[in-house]
Design a protein around this motif. Structure first.
Motif, PDB file in Angstrom:
ATOM      1  N   GLU A   1       0.827  -1.207   0.000  1.00 25.39           N
ATOM      2  CA  GLU A   1       0.000   0.000   0.000  1.00 25.39           C
ATOM      3  C   GLU A   1       0.863   1.260   0.000  1.00 25.39           C
ATOM      4  OE1 GLU A   1      -3.352   0.195  -0.213  1.00 25.39           O
ATOM      5  OE2 GLU A   1      -3.409  -1.991  -0.445  1.00 25.39           O
ATOM      6  N   GLU A   2       2.093   1.153   0.507  1.00 23.01           N
ATOM      7  CA  GLU A   2       2.971   2.321   0.547  1.00 23.01           C
ATOM      8  C   GLU A   2       3.442   2.755  -0.843  1.00 23.01           C
ATOM      9  OE1 GLU A   2       6.121   1.431   3.234  1.00 23.01           O
ATOM     10  OE2 GLU A   2       4.804   1.330   4.993  1.00 23.01           O
ATOM     11  N   LEU A   3       3.218   1.884  -1.855  1.00 22.42           N
ATOM     12  CA  LEU A   3       3.582   2.275  -3.216  1.00 22.42           C
ATOM     13  C   LEU A   3       2.763   3.469  -3.696  1.00 22.42           C
ATOM     14  CD1 LEU A   3       3.993  -1.257  -4.846  1.00 22.42           C
ATOM     15  CD2 LEU A   3       5.810   0.382  -4.324  1.00 22.42           C
ATOM     16  N   LEU A   4       1.574   3.639  -3.127  1.00 22.08           N
ATOM     17  CA  LEU A   4       0.755   4.801  -3.486  1.00 22.08           C
ATOM     18  C   LEU A   4       1.478   6.104  -3.177  1.00 22.08           C
ATOM     19  CD1 LEU A   4      -2.807   3.699  -2.333  1.00 22.08           C
ATOM     20  CD2 LEU A   4      -2.151   4.344  -4.641  1.00 22.08           C
ATOM     21  N   GLY A   5       2.210   6.118  -2.076  1.00 20.09           N
ATOM     22  CA  GLY A   5       2.932   7.323  -1.688  1.00 20.09           C
ATOM     23  C   GLY A   5       4.302   7.439  -2.314  1.00 20.09           C
TER      24      GLY A   5
ATOM     25  N   LEU B   1      13.422   1.730  -3.181  1.00 21.90           N
ATOM     26  CA  LEU B   1      12.232   1.889  -2.344  1.00 21.90           C
ATOM     27  C   LEU B   1      11.026   1.191  -2.964  1.00 21.90           C
ATOM     28  CD1 LEU B   1      12.566   5.652  -1.262  1.00 21.90           C
ATOM     29  CD2 LEU B   1      13.013   3.625   0.128  1.00 21.90           C
ATOM     30  N   ILE B   2      10.958   1.215  -4.286  1.00 24.20           N
ATOM     31  CA  ILE B   2       9.882   0.507  -4.988  1.00 24.20           C
ATOM     32  C   ILE B   2      10.108  -0.996  -4.894  1.00 24.20           C
ATOM     33  CG2 ILE B   2       8.733   0.185  -7.210  1.00 24.20           C
ATOM     34  CD1 ILE B   2       8.342   2.998  -6.176  1.00 24.20           C
ATOM     35  N   LEU B   3      11.339  -1.429  -5.171  1.00 21.07           N
ATOM     36  CA  LEU B   3      11.641  -2.866  -5.187  1.00 21.07           C
ATOM     37  C   LEU B   3      11.380  -3.517  -3.837  1.00 21.07           C
ATOM     38  CD1 LEU B   3      14.963  -2.845  -7.267  1.00 21.07           C
ATOM     39  CD2 LEU B   3      12.668  -3.471  -8.055  1.00 21.07           C
ATOM     40  N   SER B   4      11.680  -2.799  -2.750  1.00 19.91           N
ATOM     41  CA  SER B   4      11.512  -3.383  -1.414  1.00 19.91           C
ATOM     42  C   SER B   4      10.047  -3.616  -1.062  1.00 19.91           C
ATOM     43  CB  SER B   4      12.160  -2.470  -0.363  1.00 19.91           C
ATOM     44  OG  SER B   4      11.509  -1.218  -0.327  1.00 19.91           O
TER      45      SER B   4
ATOM     46  N   LEU C   1      -3.236  -0.301 -10.469  1.00 18.36           N
ATOM     47  CA  LEU C   1      -2.943   0.401  -9.235  1.00 18.36           C
ATOM     48  C   LEU C   1      -1.576  -0.045  -8.707  1.00 18.36           C
ATOM     49  CD1 LEU C   1      -6.446   0.167  -7.537  1.00 18.36           C
ATOM     50  CD2 LEU C   1      -5.380   2.194  -8.533  1.00 18.36           C
ATOM     51  N   PRO C   2      -0.758   0.882  -8.248  1.00 17.69           N
ATOM     52  CA  PRO C   2       0.586   0.511  -7.772  1.00 17.69           C
ATOM     53  C   PRO C   2       0.580  -0.621  -6.758  1.00 17.69           C
ATOM     54  CG  PRO C   2       0.404   2.891  -7.930  1.00 17.69           C
ATOM     55  CD  PRO C   2      -0.974   2.347  -8.203  1.00 17.69           C
ATOM     56  N   GLN C   3      -0.385  -0.588  -5.820  1.00 16.93           N
ATOM     57  CA  GLN C   3      -0.406  -1.619  -4.772  1.00 16.93           C
ATOM     58  C   GLN C   3      -0.783  -3.004  -5.302  1.00 16.93           C
ATOM     59  OE1 GLN C   3      -2.437   0.975  -5.111  1.00 16.93           O
ATOM     60  NE2 GLN C   3      -4.432   0.699  -4.133  1.00 16.93           N
ATOM     61  N   ASP C   4      -1.249  -3.088  -6.553  1.00 21.94           N
ATOM     62  CA  ASP C   4      -1.601  -4.393  -7.164  1.00 21.94           C
ATOM     63  C   ASP C   4      -0.472  -4.956  -8.010  1.00 21.94           C
ATOM     64  OD1 ASP C   4      -4.096  -4.274  -6.012  1.00 21.94           O
ATOM     65  OD2 ASP C   4      -5.091  -3.487  -7.800  1.00 21.94           O
TER      66      ASP C   4
END
Length: 476
Positions: free
Chosen positions: A256-260, A274-277, A469-472
């Protein structure tokens, strides 16, 4: 909001007409009855989206990937609430893309046909060329030769070109009093011969099941038809080698933090780690050449137990980064490891002002050409996700659409363009103009490029396989 609007089909009036005639089910209800209860991936749901976003898509069909009786399938389903299921140019493109996926991955094809055939006012954009409507039937023949099973349910009217789709499939199910199949319907029979004939007598389910033999199974209801099709698929003897269940960990940080973290300014200041983690299993990443060409991050990680090579933009693709990318992509190809590309390309550098800068630019181009060749020739599955800006030649190196990745998805914040409109300082032109005229022209150009670089503009034209969506991201 856009996805919800798309799921409502052709509007209230069309929905009411669809259900009042023969109590037909909506396209997504049909898929719920047919597919296993596992999640499925809808492909390019925003294809045909009109700007402004008030109109419904003109695609008139739903495509996706899901499981039926445990077998992975590609499905193509007409939505008759959109222009009666008639096929628009974007609908043809959408179905051709689904067939391409089926052939590339040897996936069983399921057609749910409820179509009025081609939308005749646009016949010149639908019919004559190599990648127009007739290619659907060519692909069906080729897939049959490849021994890729294809099955169909005629869910309603099936007219003209739409009639070829089920008749070229291996097995067809038709529904009593609902399905009809003919090249020319009753109105054209009346016009040609003066004869009055009902759809049922001309091409109904019983006629094709008992007389013509076009239908292999006769169902009493839609629900029975999809149960029948599931039974057909269970006898195709087309169960791919089952993959072993692989234990895998979730990322240490919430998806969910990918949204931010989704980049908004496209200047590549956000470390892509940060994205990969938040995408990789256990947030574990074995980086390759970590201290060389650091504007490109490469390495290995797992997503839900599957080993992947990761190629992620972390700034401008300079010479060292491009050489590193070339080396890593060749390793993945040699080891048969699929590659995940995460695109967030930087704007192009300023024009060189000295000989040394020009020489450096030449070396950079040679390195980029090497990486582009390596990406194009890598004989492994490639999945590309645009997580930010995607500008210029860097997008080719990072396996953009022109390099034919197996799949290409966009985050909603993504921008896809040859140049970043915010970095246009002047309008190239041959003649001189007054300053006010140049300023006005530049403003109009920037506004147009801004609109055309939107993720939704791209997805509406099927330049990609959908906005996600980023979180998906892990699930997709």
């Amino acid at each position: 909001e856009l996805l919800q609007r798309v799921s409502r089909g052709g509007g209230a009036e069309a929905l009411a007409r669809h259900t009042q005639r023969n109590k037909k089910l909506f396209v997504r209800q049909r898929l719920e009855l047919l597919l296993d209860q596992e999640p499925f991936l809808e492909l390019s749901p925003l294809a045909g989206l009109q700007l402004p976003y008030g109109d419904v898509p003109a695609a008139g069909c739903l495509t996706g990937i899901g499981k039926i009786c445990g077998v992975w399938c590609v499905f193509m389903a007409n939505d008759a609430t959109v222009k009666g299921g008639t096929i628009y140019p974007i609908g043809v493109k959408k179905q051709l893309r689904a067939q391409e996926i089926a052939m590339e991955n040897r996936l069983l094809c399921v057609y749910l046909v409820d179509s009025g055939g081609a939308f005749l006012p646009l016949q010149s954009e639908l019919f004559p060329d190599k990648l127009h409507g007739g290619r659907l039937f060519y692909n069906e023949a080729i897939m049959s030769a490849m021994r890729i099973p294809q099955v169909a349910v005629v869910c309603g009217s099936c007219v003209a070109g739409g009639a070829y789709v089920p008749t070229m499939a291996e097995e067809v199910v038709m529904i009593d009093q609902i399905s009809s199949l003919f090249l020319a319907g009753p109105p054209l029979v009346k016009a040609a011969t003066g004869e009055d004939v009902s759809p049922e007598d001309l091409g109904g389910a019983k006629l094709h099941s008992q007389v013509s033999g076009c239908s292999d199974h006769l169902a009493a209801s839609e629900e029975e038809a999809y149960e029948c099709l599931r039974n057909v698929i269970s006898t195709l003897n087309y169960t791919p080698v089952p993959q072993e269940a692989t234990e895998h960990e979730s990322p240490l940080y919430s998806s969910e933090e990918l949204l931010g973290l989704a980049p908004r300014d496209y200047h590549c200041t956000l470390p892509v780690q940060l994205i990969l983690s938040r995408v990789l299993d256990g947030s574990r990443f074995q980086e390759f050449k970590a201290h060389y060409g650091t504007t490109l991050v490469t390495g290995f990680g797992h997503v839900e137990g599957h080993l992947l090579g990761i190629v992620a933009s972390n700034g401008e693709l300079a010479q060292e980064a491009s050489l590193k990318g070339c080396h890593f992509v060749q390793l993945c190809s040699q080891r048969s490891i699929p590659i995940l590309f995460l695109q967030n390309t930087a704007p192009q550098a300023a024009e060189p002002s000295s000989t040394s800068q020009a020489e450096a630019g030449s070396s950079r181009l040679k390195a980029q050409a090497s990486m582009l060749a390596a990406v194009a020739c890598a004989a492994v599955p490639k999945i590309t996700i645009v997580i930010g800006g995607c500008f210029g030649t860097d997008s080719y190196l990072m396996c953009g659409r022109s390099l034919s990745p197996n799949f290409l998805f966009l985050w909603p914040n993504a921008r896809v363009a040859l140049v970043d409109p915010r970095h246009l300082s002047r309008v190239p032109q041959a003649g001189s103009r007054d300053g006010a005229g140049e300023e006005s022209e530049l403003k109009q150009l920037k506004e147009r490029l801004e609109e055309e670089s939107s993720a939704f503009y791209s997805s509406a034209r099927l330049w990609d396989d959908g906005v996600i969506l980023p979180q998906d991201t892990r699930k997709v």
